[in-house]
Write an enzyme that holds these catalytic residues in place. Structure first.
Site, PDB file in Angstrom:
ATOM      1  N   TYR A  53      -7.062 -24.427   3.928  1.00  0.00           N
ATOM      2  CA  TYR A  53      -8.004 -23.549   3.248  1.00  0.00           C
ATOM      3  C   TYR A  53      -9.197 -24.352   2.716  1.00  0.00           C
ATOM      4  CZ  TYR A  53      -4.496 -19.778   3.145  1.00  0.00           C
ATOM      5  OH  TYR A  53      -3.582 -18.803   3.472  1.00  0.00           O
ATOM      6  N   SER A 211      -2.816 -10.130   3.808  1.00  0.00           N
ATOM      7  CA  SER A 211      -3.788  -9.083   4.133  1.00  0.00           C
ATOM      8  C   SER A 211      -3.253  -7.702   3.784  1.00  0.00           C
ATOM      9  CB  SER A 211      -4.187  -9.122   5.614  1.00  0.00           C
ATOM     10  OG  SER A 211      -5.326  -8.338   5.857  1.00  0.00           O
ATOM     11  N   PRO A 212      -2.818  -7.492   2.537  1.00  0.00           N
ATOM     12  CA  PRO A 212      -2.247  -6.193   2.156  1.00  0.00           C
ATOM     13  C   PRO A 212      -3.244  -5.043   2.238  1.00  0.00           C
ATOM     14  CG  PRO A 212      -2.616  -7.546   0.216  1.00  0.00           C
ATOM     15  CD  PRO A 212      -2.834  -8.435   1.397  1.00  0.00           C
ATOM     16  N   LEU A 213      -4.540  -5.368   2.217  1.00  0.00           N
ATOM     17  CA  LEU A 213      -5.579  -4.335   2.308  1.00  0.00           C
ATOM     18  C   LEU A 213      -6.227  -4.313   3.688  1.00  0.00           C
ATOM     19  CD1 LEU A 213      -7.264  -4.782  -1.194  1.00  0.00           C
ATOM     20  CD2 LEU A 213      -5.302  -3.355  -0.546  1.00  0.00           C
ATOM     21  N   ALA A 214      -5.559  -4.912   4.673  1.00  0.00           N
ATOM     22  CA  ALA A 214      -6.037  -4.904   6.057  1.00  0.00           C
ATOM     23  C   ALA A 214      -7.468  -5.433   6.170  1.00  0.00           C
ATOM     24  CB  ALA A 214      -5.921  -3.513   6.671  1.00  0.00           C
ATOM     25  N   GLY A 216      -9.822  -5.478   4.091  1.00  0.00           N
ATOM     26  CA  GLY A 216     -10.806  -4.571   3.504  1.00  0.00           C
ATOM     27  C   GLY A 216     -10.775  -3.154   4.038  1.00  0.00           C
ATOM     28  N   LEU A 217     -10.046  -2.927   5.119  1.00  0.00           N
ATOM     29  CA  LEU A 217     -10.018  -1.601   5.725  1.00  0.00           C
ATOM     30  C   LEU A 217      -9.444  -0.552   4.776  1.00  0.00           C
ATOM     31  CD1 LEU A 217     -10.693  -0.432   8.604  1.00  0.00           C
ATOM     32  CD2 LEU A 217      -8.233  -0.506   9.036  1.00  0.00           C
ATOM     33  N   LEU A 218      -8.487  -0.966   3.940  1.00  0.00           N
ATOM     34  CA  LEU A 218      -7.814  -0.044   3.028  1.00  0.00           C
ATOM     35  C   LEU A 218      -8.388  -0.103   1.607  1.00  0.00           C
ATOM     36  CD1 LEU A 218      -4.162  -0.754   4.219  1.00  0.00           C
ATOM     37  CD2 LEU A 218      -5.642   1.152   4.893  1.00  0.00           C
ATOM     38  N   GLY A 220     -11.597   1.066   0.427  1.00  0.00           N
ATOM     39  CA  GLY A 220     -12.851   1.796   0.339  1.00  0.00           C
ATOM     40  C   GLY A 220     -13.823   1.494   1.454  1.00  0.00           C
TER      41      GLY A 220
END
Length: 323
Positions: A53, A211-214, A216-218, A220
């Site tokens: 990272y 990536s729990p929010l895909a 950024g897809l999930l 908004g």
């Protein structure tokens, strides 16, 4: 904050894990320090990083930031269950990547130096190495455990077969083996329900979704933006690819009176195999906002509706939910 065992181990970790991939490239050091301090205030005791990272090959920039934060003292290191990873390329020479015993040994020493600590609590294989025998990998990990340089071993991005293979070889060596697996898992990406989750449950391995929010897809993504992740062209393409289900998801969240990101995180916390989703905040606002998911209870009707909108390989299986 609620704490749970990391897999079948005795160590307790918070239900949310602080991911640090944005530390350095997206977030400056002062703000990283402030967010790590805030995480402890919120009860988050589980921090995840990796030697690659920081977007500078061989530098371990993110680990260095965490190490300088630990060096401030105040019990920071003692309060944190520290996880980092090995596999990625750290230089241009042949043995500066993957999972040979040589690279594992050198990479661990380098991470310890950057992190300014004498022990890594959870040392994770960032990817499977099909070219290195498991006996060699486990021998290297066993030696690091004996020397007190690592406590637990985890995996990341493993297939179900690799999890089983690793555990059976560890068992034959009378070694504890894996305590956790980091996998891509969210409402929109549920492939691991087929093989990885059953393997983790069978072997007592904790699941740490990344990536729990895909990406950024999930979070908004239907709202227009000119800056930030929602302005990314790749994300815009994915929004168009999944627009019907995102519109249905948005409508459901509006009906619930909750933010899309909070519902997505809460859904993961309702999956009985999940130990702790890895959140990767860029800002303090994002970190604080993630806390809502911990107190958000989704009804069975809502969970069933989410399965209809985002049908996973595992299908609509109510027994998969933790109540």
């Amino acid at each position: 904050m609620h704490y749970v065992h990391l897999g079948r181990s005795g160590v307790n970790v918070s239900r949310l894990c602080l991911g640090t991939m944005n530390f350095g490239p997206e977030t400056n050091e002062a703000n990283c320090f402030a967010m790590m301090d805030r995480a402890l205030e919120l009860g988050i005791n589980f921090f995840d990083t990796a030697n690659v990272y920081g977007k500078q090959v061989g530098e371990g920039r993110t680990e260095q930031i965490i190490g300088r934060w630990f060096a401030q003292g105040g019990g920071r290191r003692e309060k944190v269950v520290l996880a980092t990873k090995v596999f990625g390329r750290m230089g241009e020479w042949p043995n500066e990547s993957r999972l040979s015993a040589l690279h594992i040994r050198r990479a661990c020493e380098d991470s310890l130096r950057r992190l300014q600590t004498d022990c890594i609590d959870l040392y994770q294989m960032h990817h499977v190495d099909r070219d290195t025998p498991w006996d060699e990998i486990w021998q290297a990990m066993e030696q690091l455990v004996r020397e007190g340089k690592i406590l637990y071993v985890g995996s990341s991005n493993f297939a179900g077969w690799h999890v089983a293979q690793a555990q059976e070889l560890a068992r034959s060596r009378h070694f504890f083996g894996l305590v956790s697996e980091q996998s891509l898992y969210n409402l929109n990406e549920r492939t691991i329900e087929l093989e990885v989750i059953p393997a983790c449950e069978a072997y007592g391995i904790g699941l740490l979704p990344w990536s729990p929010l895909a990406r950024g897809l999930l979070a908004g993504a239907l709202q227009p933006a000119t800056i930030g992740r929602r302005a990314d062209e790749d994300l815009k393409k994915r929004v168009e690819q999944f627009r019907p289900r995102l519109e249905a998801y948005n409508a459901l969240c509006m009906q619930l009176g909750e933010r899309t990101a909070d519902v997505a995180l809460a859904w993961l916390l309702h999956q009985k195999a999940v130990t702790a989703p890895i959140i990767g905040p860029r800002t303090m606002e994002q970190l604080n906002g993630s806390m809502r998911a911990l107190s958000l209870t989704l009804s069975r009707d809502t969970l069933n509706r989410l399965d209809e909108i985002f049908p996973g390989p595992g299908g609509s299986a109510p027994e998969a939910y933790a109540w």
